[in-house]
Design a protein around this motif. Sequence first.
Motif, PDB file in Angstrom:
ATOM      1  N   ASN A  34       1.033  -1.110  -0.124  1.00  0.00           N
ATOM      2  CA  ASN A  34      -0.023   0.026   0.025  1.00  0.00           C
ATOM      3  C   ASN A  34       0.772   1.195  -0.075  1.00  0.00           C
ATOM      4  O   ASN A  34       0.665   2.315  -0.708  1.00  0.00           O
ATOM      5  CB  ASN A  34      -1.141  -0.025   1.126  1.00  0.00           C
ATOM      6  CG  ASN A  34      -2.159  -0.768   0.773  1.00  0.00           C
ATOM      7  OD1 ASN A  34      -3.262  -0.106   0.331  1.00  0.00           O
ATOM      8  ND2 ASN A  34      -2.231  -2.039   1.263  1.00  0.00           N
ATOM      9  N   LEU A  37       2.110   1.596  -3.298  1.00  0.00           N
ATOM     10  CA  LEU A  37       0.950   1.902  -4.274  1.00  0.00           C
ATOM     11  C   LEU A  37       0.456   3.448  -4.327  1.00  0.00           C
ATOM     12  O   LEU A  37       0.476   4.011  -5.493  1.00  0.00           O
ATOM     13  CB  LEU A  37      -0.152   1.159  -3.917  1.00  0.00           C
ATOM     14  CG  LEU A  37      -1.499   1.272  -4.935  1.00  0.00           C
ATOM     15  CD1 LEU A  37      -1.101   0.755  -6.428  1.00  0.00           C
ATOM     16  CD2 LEU A  37      -2.615   0.240  -4.432  1.00  0.00           C
ATOM     17  N   ARG A  38       0.619   3.906  -3.108  1.00  0.00           N
ATOM     18  CA  ARG A  38       0.188   5.334  -2.969  1.00  0.00           C
ATOM     19  C   ARG A  38       1.378   6.218  -3.346  1.00  0.00           C
ATOM     20  O   ARG A  38       1.075   7.355  -3.814  1.00  0.00           O
ATOM     21  CB  ARG A  38       0.201   5.662  -1.548  1.00  0.00           C
ATOM     22  CG  ARG A  38      -1.161   4.931  -0.970  1.00  0.00           C
ATOM     23  CD  ARG A  38      -2.445   5.384  -1.725  1.00  0.00           C
ATOM     24  NE  ARG A  38      -3.580   4.682  -1.425  1.00  0.00           N
ATOM     25  CZ  ARG A  38      -4.573   4.349  -2.291  1.00  0.00           C
ATOM     26  NH1 ARG A  38      -4.561   4.635  -3.510  1.00  0.00           N
ATOM     27  NH2 ARG A  38      -5.460   3.633  -1.846  1.00  0.00           N
ATOM     28  N   ALA A 104      -3.547   1.208  -9.650  1.00  0.00           N
ATOM     29  CA  ALA A 104      -4.743   0.036  -9.251  1.00  0.00           C
ATOM     30  C   ALA A 104      -6.016   1.200  -9.023  1.00  0.00           C
ATOM     31  O   ALA A 104      -5.745   2.285  -8.841  1.00  0.00           O
ATOM     32  CB  ALA A 104      -4.403  -0.150  -7.542  1.00  0.00           C
ATOM     33  N   GLU A 105      -7.253   0.633  -9.463  1.00  0.00           N
ATOM     34  CA  GLU A 105      -8.191   1.587  -9.643  1.00  0.00           C
ATOM     35  C   GLU A 105      -8.662   2.057  -8.179  1.00  0.00           C
ATOM     36  O   GLU A 105      -9.054   1.314  -7.112  1.00  0.00           O
ATOM     37  CB  GLU A 105      -9.402   0.714 -10.252  1.00  0.00           C
ATOM     38  CG  GLU A 105      -9.149   0.110 -11.732  1.00  0.00           C
ATOM     39  CD  GLU A 105      -9.070   1.214 -12.499  1.00  0.00           C
ATOM     40  OE1 GLU A 105      -9.656   2.126 -12.305  1.00  0.00           O
ATOM     41  OE2 GLU A 105      -8.300   0.832 -13.641  1.00  0.00           O
ATOM     42  N   PRO A 106      -8.880   3.071  -8.285  1.00  0.00           N
ATOM     43  CA  PRO A 106      -9.275   3.945  -6.993  1.00  0.00           C
ATOM     44  C   PRO A 106     -10.844   3.412  -6.907  1.00  0.00           C
ATOM     45  O   PRO A 106     -11.673   3.354  -7.795  1.00  0.00           O
ATOM     46  CB  PRO A 106      -9.278   5.297  -7.146  1.00  0.00           C
ATOM     47  CG  PRO A 106      -8.411   5.732  -8.119  1.00  0.00           C
ATOM     48  CD  PRO A 106      -8.509   4.486  -9.125  1.00  0.00           C
ATOM     49  N   SER A 107     -11.386   3.253  -5.655  1.00  0.00           N
ATOM     50  CA  SER A 107     -12.788   2.637  -5.399  1.00  0.00           C
ATOM     51  C   SER A 107     -13.961   3.727  -5.680  1.00  0.00           C
ATOM     52  O   SER A 107     -14.840   3.515  -5.899  1.00  0.00           O
ATOM     53  CB  SER A 107     -12.951   1.804  -4.235  1.00  0.00           C
ATOM     54  OG  SER A 107     -12.105   2.499  -3.324  1.00  0.00           O
ATOM     55  N   PHE A 108     -13.449   5.014  -5.627  1.00  0.00           N
ATOM     56  CA  PHE A 108     -14.340   6.017  -5.914  1.00  0.00           C
ATOM     57  C   PHE A 108     -13.648   7.273  -6.530  1.00  0.00           C
ATOM     58  O   PHE A 108     -12.631   7.372  -6.232  1.00  0.00           O
ATOM     59  CB  PHE A 108     -15.520   6.249  -4.644  1.00  0.00           C
ATOM     60  CG  PHE A 108     -14.647   6.555  -3.452  1.00  0.00           C
ATOM     61  CD1 PHE A 108     -14.317   5.632  -2.762  1.00  0.00           C
ATOM     62  CD2 PHE A 108     -14.577   7.862  -2.980  1.00  0.00           C
ATOM     63  CE1 PHE A 108     -13.615   5.795  -1.618  1.00  0.00           C
ATOM     64  CE2 PHE A 108     -14.226   8.143  -1.751  1.00  0.00           C
ATOM     65  CZ  PHE A 108     -13.332   7.338  -1.180  1.00  0.00           C
ATOM     66  N   LEU A 110     -13.483  10.415  -5.632  1.00  0.00           N
ATOM     67  CA  LEU A 110     -13.070  11.343  -4.608  1.00  0.00           C
ATOM     68  C   LEU A 110     -11.553  10.691  -4.352  1.00  0.00           C
ATOM     69  O   LEU A 110     -10.484  11.628  -4.278  1.00  0.00           O
ATOM     70  CB  LEU A 110     -13.698  11.388  -3.445  1.00  0.00           C
ATOM     71  CG  LEU A 110     -13.117  12.459  -1.993  1.00  0.00           C
ATOM     72  CD1 LEU A 110     -12.786  13.776  -2.699  1.00  0.00           C
ATOM     73  CD2 LEU A 110     -13.774  12.302  -0.917  1.00  0.00           C
ATOM     74  N   ALA A 111     -11.546   9.494  -4.287  1.00  0.00           N
ATOM     75  CA  ALA A 111     -10.288   8.762  -3.989  1.00  0.00           C
ATOM     76  C   ALA A 111      -9.232   9.034  -5.190  1.00  0.00           C
ATOM     77  O   ALA A 111      -8.123   9.168  -5.143  1.00  0.00           O
ATOM     78  CB  ALA A 111     -10.471   7.189  -3.752  1.00  0.00           C
ATOM     79  N   ILE A 114      -7.943  12.425  -4.999  1.00  0.00           N
ATOM     80  CA  ILE A 114      -6.959  12.761  -3.850  1.00  0.00           C
ATOM     81  C   ILE A 114      -5.693  11.817  -4.368  1.00  0.00           C
ATOM     82  O   ILE A 114      -4.356  12.421  -3.987  1.00  0.00           O
ATOM     83  CB  ILE A 114      -7.536  11.717  -2.838  1.00  0.00           C
ATOM     84  CG1 ILE A 114      -8.593  12.748  -2.066  1.00  0.00           C
ATOM     85  CG2 ILE A 114      -6.311  11.777  -1.536  1.00  0.00           C
ATOM     86  CD1 ILE A 114      -9.411  11.915  -0.819  1.00  0.00           C
ATOM     87  N   GLN A 115      -5.783  10.619  -5.014  1.00  0.00           N
ATOM     88  CA  GLN A 115      -4.566  10.109  -5.643  1.00  0.00           C
ATOM     89  C   GLN A 115      -3.977  10.853  -6.591  1.00  0.00           C
ATOM     90  O   GLN A 115      -2.614  11.273  -6.505  1.00  0.00           O
ATOM     91  CB  GLN A 115      -4.848   8.696  -6.027  1.00  0.00           C
ATOM     92  CG  GLN A 115      -3.740   7.850  -6.579  1.00  0.00           C
ATOM     93  CD  GLN A 115      -2.797   7.682  -5.262  1.00  0.00           C
ATOM     94  OE1 GLN A 115      -3.027   7.183  -4.461  1.00  0.00           O
ATOM     95  NE2 GLN A 115      -1.551   7.904  -5.539  1.00  0.00           N
TER      96      GLN A 115
END
Lengths: 177, 343
Positions: A34, A37-38, A104-108, A110-111, A114-115
């Motif tokens: 993680n 990934l970020r 990796a696909e952000p789950s929504f 806003l995420a 932010i990413q």
Amino acid sequence: MIELQEAELVSRCRNGDDRAFAELVSCYQKPVYNLALRITRSGALAEEVTQSTFVKVYERFGSFKTGLSLFSWIYRIAMNEAINEYRRGKRRSSLDETRIMSAAEPSFELAEAIQEALMQLKPDDRALIVLRHFQNLGYREIAVIMDRSESRIKSQLFRARSSLKIILARLGVTNEE
Amino acid sequence: MQKALDGTLTEEERLAWQDWLQQHPGDLALYEEQALITRLLEKMPEEEPPAHLEGQIMRSIRNKQRNNHSIGQLIFQRQEDPMAPKYRWLLLGAAAIVIIAVVISRFYPSTPDSTTQGTIGAVQKADKFDSGQMSAGDVTLTDSELQQLLQNEVVQRIVADQKLMAALQTMDSKALAALQTLDGRAIEALQSLDGRAIAAMQTLDARSIAALQTLDGKAIAALQTLDAKSIAALQTVDAKSIPALQALDGKAIAALQSMDGKAIAALQTLDVKAIGALQSLDARSIAALQTVDARSIPALQSLDGKAIAALQSLDARSIAALHSLDARTIASMQTAEGKATVE
């Protein structure tokens, strides 16, 4: 992982116990993945970073001093690997844009924003945000990982969040909705 | 504000903080901005690593074990900090010797005739190596690699050198343990050494070995960072440099071990001319140089033989003053006909 268990695990790893090392990988691969990934925004790069981090951990167990936090030590290696891999990936990006963008696909939504904003921060600031807000590490641990004073970590974090706010505003995110 | 953002304020602190914000709208805006970002970041989901990743990591570790040519346990291997090329060379030479000694101790465990020396097969095994510090099991080179190593001309020359082998026998278990961390890259480096470097190496005496015994795993790791350019530069070091190297004491070794990547990078820019100048240094100059920091290196690189001669008359106090000199000043010093001393 409590201190005694950690000490025992380190001792077994140092004695060449493969099963102990497998335990260590199992225990830390998720936070390391993680973190990577970020910082890299790429699932493929995060996998590479996670793998190279554990290879380095394995190679360098001799330099790990008991008394230090194993967790912080692994994180420091992972953070450096991730930042280096990101920089290499950035240099490659003109040739291989899709690889970097296939994160990796952000789950929504806003995420995703932010990413995107995180990616516009300096890698060092991004790593700091990730350690503090995604990995929920304390200032002291972050200071150890980043080899800086706690007060410097706090002020850098403050500035990084302010920068993030400005970038998010540019991306149209001004509230939590 | 940080404690408020972290949610670690006591009730009393929280009330005081709220009062403060009411009276300071600028701080309130700043706090709300930071709090918003904090909350947004908390919403980010955590990702699960791919299911295959753990297996992939363990496979790469096993591959690493298979491909590793280390003598001794891999676990005691590399760290990051590199060190001075000049010193690396010394290490490399000793490491090469130890590799050879280990190889010999494995392949020729019982010497049929202890009085016969001078060829690989007849080298007498040192008592130290009989003490169980290294065993055949510690050697993880493959047979073909060992054969390749043994057939190497360089190896044969070193083994045939009785003085060198005698010096080697003064190594203690700590030094051997440190050297056991060398991997296959050291072999490659060994094979890149030419006759001149070997000749220099053969001047190593017991004192050099004693210095080597202060090395730890960190220093050994530095060895493994040698690139082709460094090897080439190091091969320009001749036997005259060895006595200077031998003047290094434990303190100097420790200082070298603390060199960071920037200093190393600077050292790696040394060319043949600079190496030549360094070779003209005597023990006193070496002692003075031991106080020089990374900033001074670029300036030092511009020194010629004349300047070096002048420098050799300087004492530690002058050296401290030299630290503040830049390249331009150095250039003007070089025109001063040997009068370039620093008050």
